[in-house]
Design an enzyme around this catalytic site. Structure first.
Site, PDB file in Angstrom:
ATOM      1  N   VAL A 137       0.236  -1.284   0.347  1.00  0.00           N
ATOM      2  CA  VAL A 137      -0.394   0.002  -0.236  1.00  0.00           C
ATOM      3  C   VAL A 137       1.161   1.002   0.001  1.00  0.00           C
ATOM      4  CG1 VAL A 137      -1.697   1.428   1.426  1.00  0.00           C
ATOM      5  CG2 VAL A 137      -1.600  -1.580   1.562  1.00  0.00           C
ATOM      6  N   ASP A 139       1.260   4.830   0.681  1.00  0.00           N
ATOM      7  CA  ASP A 139       0.382   6.016   1.057  1.00  0.00           C
ATOM      8  C   ASP A 139       0.825   7.545   1.355  1.00  0.00           C
ATOM      9  OD1 ASP A 139      -1.550   7.835   3.014  1.00  0.00           O
ATOM     10  OD2 ASP A 139      -0.970   7.157   4.520  1.00  0.00           O
ATOM     11  N   PHE A 165       3.285  -1.582   3.605  1.00  0.00           N
ATOM     12  CA  PHE A 165       2.954  -0.146   3.929  1.00  0.00           C
ATOM     13  C   PHE A 165       3.923   1.000   3.694  1.00  0.00           C
ATOM     14  CE2 PHE A 165       0.506  -3.345   5.665  1.00  0.00           C
ATOM     15  CZ  PHE A 165      -1.115  -3.026   5.339  1.00  0.00           C
ATOM     16  N   LYS A 166       3.967   1.509   2.540  1.00  0.00           N
ATOM     17  CA  LYS A 166       5.268   2.734   2.162  1.00  0.00           C
ATOM     18  C   LYS A 166       4.539   4.255   2.585  1.00  0.00           C
ATOM     19  CE  LYS A 166       7.517   5.085  -1.029  1.00  0.00           C
ATOM     20  NZ  LYS A 166       7.706   5.790  -2.845  1.00  0.00           N
ATOM     21  N   ILE A 167       4.905   4.639   4.084  1.00  0.00           N
ATOM     22  CA  ILE A 167       3.943   5.702   4.734  1.00  0.00           C
ATOM     23  C   ILE A 167       5.265   6.881   3.823  1.00  0.00           C
ATOM     24  CG2 ILE A 167       3.457   6.211   6.273  1.00  0.00           C
ATOM     25  CD1 ILE A 167       1.599   4.002   5.477  1.00  0.00           C
TER      26      ILE A 167
END
Length: 304
Positions: A137, A139, A165-167
């Site tokens: 994902v 973000d 998750f790439k935040i």
């Protein structure tokens, strides 16, 4: 993949000839240059790959070239973002069939006015989850879509393939820490982005990898590996060494930085970006290359 990805997973730039045509051989050289820098994986067709100026045919061509040329030397992550769920699913199937290790996708959006609600976001990721390929994902502020931690944690817990998750939103470190607390072992890859400008804070929060541009992964990877190995002083010292170039890329150059350095070093023949993007000013380029030379970047001498 038998173990969760860690380290550095840069985005490969898409090279164009000076007349704007896709440079197929240049794409192969970009991939080889990244692998020679010791990367842990490569991401293609991302925003920093200028995916938004590629035709469907060019996109398919670049995916095939990249996966065939890398040939398993490192994992390849294929970006599949699109507003329409049907297209996202077809892209995921194509990436899986060609040997991609993972797909990356932003939540569905189209400008400021067309954004899915939380259930729509969940349903799109669930549709890709059913394809049976690991999903990351992304973000990022570009979408303008809010991805609250409870939604991300729900996807991590309930969707088998959604584990990365790439935040890279504002206050990314706090969000990473909250996601890890909420979803625990269901988060295999808490990652950051934004050219590593917040990397130290994100590592403090539990980040295990960074997805930067391809500008200088050989210098940024040691930050992550020192930190994960328990040597925080060495990680901090290396981050300080890299910060001037990280900052210049992030705040002044954007995606053009990597292509300009790669062209200067003979990796690719041109740093062309497609209209309506513009080439960077000579002032900005001069500072970029001065900072790159100070670090003796691999890409500056790779093709010479």
């Amino acid at each position: 993949m038998t173990e969760p990805l860690k380290g550095i997973l840069p985005v490969a730039p898409t090279p164009f000839h000076a007349d704007g045509r896709v440079d197929e051989e240049g794409m192969r050289r970009v991939l080889d240059c990244l692998i020679d820098q010791g990367v842990d994986a490569i991401c293609i067709l991302a925003n920093y790959s200028e995916q938004f100026v590629l035709s469907d045919e060019e996109r398919a061509l670049l995916m095939r070239i990249s996966l065939e040329h890398v040939a398993g030397r490192v994992p390849v992550i294929v970006t599949i973002s699109h507003y329409y769920t049907g297209i996202v699913v077809e892209r995921a199937k194509a990436a899986k069939a060609m040997g991609a290790a993972m797909v990356m996708m932003m939540p569905p959006y189209h400008g400021a006015g067309l954004k899915a609600d939380e259930q729509g976001i969940y349903d799109q990721f669930a549709a890709v989850d059913a394809v049976g390929i690991p999903v990351m994902v992304q973000d990022a502020p570009l979408s303008g879509v809010n991805l609250p931690v409870p939604l991300l944690a729900r996807m991590a817990r309930e969707l088998e393939q959604v584990s990365y998750f790439k935040i890279e939103c504002p206050f990314a470190a706090d969000k990473l820490a909250a996601l890890i607390e909420a979803a625990g072992d269901h988060v295999l890859g808490p990652w950051d982005g934004e050219e590593a400008v917040t990397l130290l804070a994100d590592l403090d929060a539990g980040c295990t990898a960074t997805m930067t541009s391809g500008l200088f992964p050989e210098h940024i990877r040691p930050i992550v590996m020192h930190y994960l190995g328990g040597d925080r002083d060495a990680a901090y010292a290396q981050w300080q060494k890299c910060l001037p170039l990280i900052n210049h890329e992030n705040r002044q150059c954007g995606l053009r930085a990597c292509k300009t350095v790669y062209a200067e070093g003979g990796v690719i023949g041109s740093d062309h970006v497609r209209h309506p993007q513009k080439q960077m000013s000579e002032r900005t380029k001069t500072r970029l290359l001065d900072l790159a030379r100070e670090l003796d970047l691999t890409a500056l001498r790779w093709g010479k």
